[in-house]
Enzyme design. Structure first.
Site, PDB file in Angstrom:
ATOM      1  N   LYS A  78      28.103 -11.431  49.839  1.00 27.39           N
ATOM      2  CA  LYS A  78      29.130 -12.445  50.104  1.00 27.39           C
ATOM      3  C   LYS A  78      30.293 -12.151  49.153  1.00 27.39           C
ATOM      4  O   LYS A  78      30.073 -12.098  47.941  1.00 27.39           O
ATOM      5  CB  LYS A  78      28.508 -13.814  49.804  1.00 27.39           C
ATOM      6  CG  LYS A  78      29.467 -14.971  49.711  1.00 27.39           C
ATOM      7  CD  LYS A  78      28.689 -16.273  49.559  1.00 27.39           C
ATOM      8  CE  LYS A  78      29.612 -17.454  49.376  1.00 27.39           C
ATOM      9  NZ  LYS A  78      28.941 -18.731  49.661  1.00 27.39           N
ATOM     10  N   THR A  98      24.433 -21.767  48.069  1.00 25.53           N
ATOM     11  CA  THR A  98      24.559 -22.226  46.678  1.00 25.53           C
ATOM     12  C   THR A  98      23.188 -22.235  45.983  1.00 25.53           C
ATOM     13  O   THR A  98      22.875 -23.156  45.238  1.00 25.53           O
ATOM     14  CB  THR A  98      25.246 -23.622  46.589  1.00 25.53           C
ATOM     15  OG1 THR A  98      26.255 -23.739  47.590  1.00 25.53           O
ATOM     16  CG2 THR A  98      25.921 -23.814  45.236  1.00 25.53           C
ATOM     17  N   GLU A 100      24.681 -22.185  57.190  1.00 23.02           N
ATOM     18  CA  GLU A 100      24.230 -22.184  55.798  1.00 23.02           C
ATOM     19  C   GLU A 100      24.380 -23.597  55.233  1.00 23.02           C
ATOM     20  O   GLU A 100      25.465 -24.157  55.249  1.00 23.02           O
ATOM     21  CB  GLU A 100      25.110 -21.189  55.020  1.00 23.02           C
ATOM     22  CG  GLU A 100      24.904 -21.199  53.522  1.00 23.02           C
ATOM     23  CD  GLU A 100      25.969 -20.344  52.809  1.00 23.02           C
ATOM     24  OE1 GLU A 100      26.468 -19.357  53.380  1.00 23.02           O
ATOM     25  OE2 GLU A 100      26.316 -20.716  51.668  1.00 23.02           O
ATOM     26  N   ARG A 152      24.035 -28.462  47.358  1.00 21.94           N
ATOM     27  CA  ARG A 152      24.982 -29.161  46.487  1.00 21.94           C
ATOM     28  C   ARG A 152      24.853 -30.665  46.619  1.00 21.94           C
ATOM     29  O   ARG A 152      25.629 -31.406  46.034  1.00 21.94           O
ATOM     30  CB  ARG A 152      26.422 -28.788  46.853  1.00 21.94           C
ATOM     31  CG  ARG A 152      26.745 -27.373  46.542  1.00 21.94           C
ATOM     32  CD  ARG A 152      28.224 -27.151  46.701  1.00 21.94           C
ATOM     33  NE  ARG A 152      28.442 -25.784  47.079  1.00 21.94           N
ATOM     34  CZ  ARG A 152      29.567 -25.314  47.555  1.00 21.94           C
ATOM     35  NH1 ARG A 152      30.596 -26.119  47.731  1.00 21.94           N
ATOM     36  NH2 ARG A 152      29.676 -24.060  47.870  1.00 21.94           N
TER      37      ARG A 152
HETATM   38  C1  3PG Z   1      30.597 -21.632  49.815  1.00 24.03           C
HETATM   39  O1  3PG Z   1      29.781 -22.201  49.120  1.00 24.03           O
HETATM   40  O2  3PG Z   1      30.308 -20.642  50.486  1.00 24.03           O
HETATM   41  C2  3PG Z   1      32.009 -22.081  49.798  1.00 24.03           C
HETATM   42  O3  3PG Z   1      32.197 -23.246  49.094  1.00 24.03           O
HETATM   43  C3  3PG Z   1      32.614 -22.175  51.141  1.00 24.03           C
HETATM   44  O4  3PG Z   1      33.960 -22.026  50.921  1.00 24.03           O
HETATM   45  P1  3PG Z   1      35.023 -22.895  51.725  1.00 24.03           P
HETATM   46  O5  3PG Z   1      34.570 -24.336  51.618  1.00 24.03           O
HETATM   47  O6  3PG Z   1      36.317 -22.642  51.002  1.00 24.03           O
HETATM   48  O7  3PG Z   1      35.027 -22.402  53.134  1.00 24.03           O
END
Ligand code: 3PG
Length: 209
Positions: free
Chosen positions: A129, A69, A42, A46
Site C-alpha cells: 500500500k 489499520t 477494507e 479504528r
Molecule cells: C486508510 O486507512 O487507508 C486511509 O485512511 C484511507 O485514506 P482516505 O480516507 O484518505 O481515502
C-alpha cells in the site's frame, strides 16, 4: 508476478476503505457496496466496533472483506477471527507480516519510502500500500518509487478522490486504488447508502476497461 492479493481482488481494482461508526449499520453498507459492484472492502480497526463490522460484512456473499489499520500481531488474530480474508497496514510492521504468514492470510503492508519497500519485498510482500499516496506526491511519487522495483505492485491509498482514479489506474504498477471517497465519514454518519452505492458504481465503472 502473482500475489496472494490476486485472489482477494479477483480482478477488481477498487478497494473501498471503511471506518464505520455504528456496527448495527454494517449490513446496509455491505449491501450498498455490493450492489454498486464492489467485490472487496477494507474495514479499519479504528473503531471499537470494527470486529463486529467485519463479521457482518464478511457474511455478505458478494464481498471479500479484510481488515485495515492493523498495527499488531494481536489485531491480526482478532481480525482473522472476525472473518478478515486479508490484512492491510498503514506501515511495515514485522509482527503483522509474520503473523499473517503463520495464518496464511494475504497481507498488504504500507510503504512510503524505498527502504520500506525493500523491507516489504525482502519479506515476500509484492503487493504494498503506498500510504498516504496523495500527500506523498501522488502518481509522480508512485512512478519514481516503482521504477527500480518492477516486481512490486501498488495499492495507492490516502487522499485519493474519484477524479484521481483514471490516472492511477492507467499506471501498470498500480494493482488497485484504495480509499474512503466512496463511503466517507459524512455519508456513513448520514446513513446515505444510496449515495454510497452511486459513488461505488461510478468508481467500479471507471475502473473497468
Ligand atoms: C486508510 O486507512 O487507508 C486511509 O485512511 C484511507 O485514506 P482516505 O480516507 O484518505 O481515502
Amino acid at each position: 508476478m502473482t500475489s496472494p492479493m490476486d485472489s482477494v481482488l479477483q480482478g477488481s481494482r477498487i478497494l473501498p476503505v471503511l471506518t464505520v461508526p455504528d456496527p448495527a449499520t454494517a449490513h446496509l453498507l455491505a449491501e450498498a457496496l455490493a450492489s454498486g459492484g464492489a467485490r472487496c472492502a477494507e474495514v479499519t480497526f479504528r473503531t471499537v466496533g470494527a470486529e463486529q463490522v467485519l463479521e457482518t460484512m464478511a457474511a455478505h456473499d458478494a464481498l471479500t472483506v479484510g481488515a485495515g489499520t492493523v498495527l499488531t500481531r494481536e489485531q491480526v488474530d482478532r481480525a482473522v477471527a472476525a472473518g478478515a480474508r486479508f490484512v492491510v497496514s498503514p506501515g511495515y510492521a514485522e509482527e503483522v507480516v509474520a503473523r499473517c504468514r503463520e495464518l496464511e492470510v494475504p497481507v498488504v503492508p504500507g510503504v512510503a519510502t524505498a527502504t520500506e519497500l525493500m523491507r516489504a519485498l525482502r519479506a515476500g510482500c509484492h503487493t504494498v500500500k503506498l500510504f498516504p499516496a496523495e500527500p506523498l506526491g501522488g502518481l509522480r511519487t508512485l512512478r519514481a518509487l516503482a521504477a527500480p522495483f518492477p516486481q512490486a505492485g501498488f495499492i495507492p491509498t490516502g487522499g485519493i478522490q474519484d477524479s484521481h482514479l483514471a490516472s492511477y489506474l492507467a499506471d501498470p504498477a498500480v494493482v488497485a486504488v484504495g480509499g474512503s471517497w466512496m463511503a466517507t465519514a459524512t455519508l456513513l454518519e448520514r446513513g446515505d447508502y444510496a449515495e454510497i452505492r452511486r459513488l461505488t458504481a461510478e468508481a467500479v465503472d471507471r475502473s473497468t476497461p
